[in-house]
Motif scaffolding. Structure first.
Motif, PDB file in Angstrom:
ATOM      1  N   ILE A   5       0.872  -1.180   0.000  1.00 35.26           N
ATOM      2  CA  ILE A   5       0.000   0.000   0.000  1.00 35.26           C
ATOM      3  C   ILE A   5       0.902   1.221   0.000  1.00 35.26           C
ATOM      4  CG2 ILE A   5      -1.822   1.224   1.245  1.00 35.26           C
ATOM      5  CD1 ILE A   5      -2.521  -1.586   2.483  1.00 35.26           C
ATOM      6  N   ASP A  54      -2.331   7.041  -0.757  1.00 33.02           N
ATOM      7  CA  ASP A  54      -3.625   7.186  -0.099  1.00 33.02           C
ATOM      8  C   ASP A  54      -4.726   6.537  -0.937  1.00 33.02           C
ATOM      9  OD1 ASP A  54      -3.302   9.191  -2.018  1.00 33.02           O
ATOM     10  OD2 ASP A  54      -4.238  10.755  -0.793  1.00 33.02           O
ATOM     11  N   GLU A  55      -4.577   6.595  -2.259  1.00 33.39           N
ATOM     12  CA  GLU A  55      -5.560   5.947  -3.130  1.00 33.39           C
ATOM     13  C   GLU A  55      -5.574   4.434  -2.924  1.00 33.39           C
ATOM     14  OE1 GLU A  55      -3.211   8.082  -4.383  1.00 33.39           O
ATOM     15  OE2 GLU A  55      -4.382   9.813  -5.032  1.00 33.39           O
ATOM     16  N   ASP A  56      -4.387   3.851  -2.766  1.00 29.76           N
ATOM     17  CA  ASP A  56      -4.298   2.412  -2.490  1.00 29.76           C
ATOM     18  C   ASP A  56      -5.047   2.069  -1.203  1.00 29.76           C
ATOM     19  OD1 ASP A  56      -2.597   2.080  -4.698  1.00 29.76           O
ATOM     20  OD2 ASP A  56      -0.773   2.031  -3.461  1.00 29.76           O
ATOM     21  N   ILE A  86      -7.433   3.807   0.355  1.00 28.86           N
ATOM     22  CA  ILE A  86      -8.874   4.031   0.205  1.00 28.86           C
ATOM     23  C   ILE A  86      -9.510   2.894  -0.592  1.00 28.86           C
ATOM     24  CG2 ILE A  86     -10.593   5.530  -0.901  1.00 28.86           C
ATOM     25  CD1 ILE A  86      -8.639   7.888  -0.117  1.00 28.86           C
ATOM     26  N   ASP A  87      -8.859   2.486  -1.674  1.00 28.82           N
ATOM     27  CA  ASP A  87      -9.403   1.412  -2.513  1.00 28.82           C
ATOM     28  C   ASP A  87      -9.491   0.093  -1.751  1.00 28.82           C
ATOM     29  OD1 ASP A  87      -9.659   3.161  -4.630  1.00 28.82           O
ATOM     30  OD2 ASP A  87      -7.868   2.454  -5.681  1.00 28.82           O
ATOM     31  N   LEU A  88      -8.487  -0.188  -0.939  1.00 30.16           N
ATOM     32  CA  LEU A  88      -8.447  -1.452  -0.205  1.00 30.16           C
ATOM     33  C   LEU A  88      -9.383  -1.432   1.001  1.00 30.16           C
ATOM     34  CD1 LEU A  88      -7.052  -4.196  -0.295  1.00 30.16           C
ATOM     35  CD2 LEU A  88      -5.269  -3.248   1.167  1.00 30.16           C
ATOM     36  N   GLY A  89      -9.427  -0.311   1.693  1.00 34.47           N
ATOM     37  CA  GLY A  89     -10.245  -0.188   2.889  1.00 34.47           C
ATOM     38  C   GLY A  89      -9.450  -0.511   4.140  1.00 34.47           C
ATOM     39  N   GLU A 133      -9.190  -4.494   5.227  1.00 31.50           N
ATOM     40  CA  GLU A 133      -8.273  -5.297   4.402  1.00 31.50           C
ATOM     41  C   GLU A 133      -6.828  -4.841   4.599  1.00 31.50           C
ATOM     42  OE1 GLU A 133      -8.842  -8.130   2.708  1.00 31.50           O
ATOM     43  OE2 GLU A 133     -10.862  -7.994   3.533  1.00 31.50           O
ATOM     44  N   ILE A 163      -8.507   7.100   6.205  1.00 28.42           N
ATOM     45  CA  ILE A 163      -9.360   7.037   5.019  1.00 28.42           C
ATOM     46  C   ILE A 163     -10.405   8.149   5.047  1.00 28.42           C
ATOM     47  CG2 ILE A 163     -11.171   5.660   3.910  1.00 28.42           C
ATOM     48  CD1 ILE A 163      -9.416   3.171   4.626  1.00 28.42           C
TER      49      ILE A 163
END
Length: 85
Positions: free
Chosen positions: A23, A26-28, A30-33, A36, A60
């Motif tokens: 990761i 920040d996008e990674d 947010i996408d993963l949550g 996870e 997030i």
């Protein structure tokens, strides 16, 4: 792309852990949550605790984890407790 440590609750140590599990942005995250992402960290650091999970969710949402809604805190606590062995 931004440094994860610029997000609330993410210090240098947590940023390194996130980077170590793939990761990088920040996008990674947010996408993963948060759940996870926390599970990935838990695989490499058995000391990953509830506060770290809440810190990820706060990052997030771009707030300090202390300011998460009670509903979010309860949801994260329930998830964390379900992961205990």
């Amino acid at each position: 792309m931004s440094k994860l440590s610029k997000l609330p609750n993410i210090g240098k140590v947590l940023e390194k852990q996130l980077n170590d599990v793939g990761i990088k942005t920040d996008e990674d995250l947010i996408d993963l949550g948060s759940k996870e992402a926390w599970l990935k960290i838990k695989e490499v650091d058995d000391s990953a605790c509830l506060n770290r999970l809440m810190a990820l969710e706060g990052a997030i949402q771009n707030i300090r984890w202390h300011n998460l809604s009670q509903e979010d805190k309860d949801n994260l606590r329930e998830f964390y407790n379900s992961q205990k062995i």
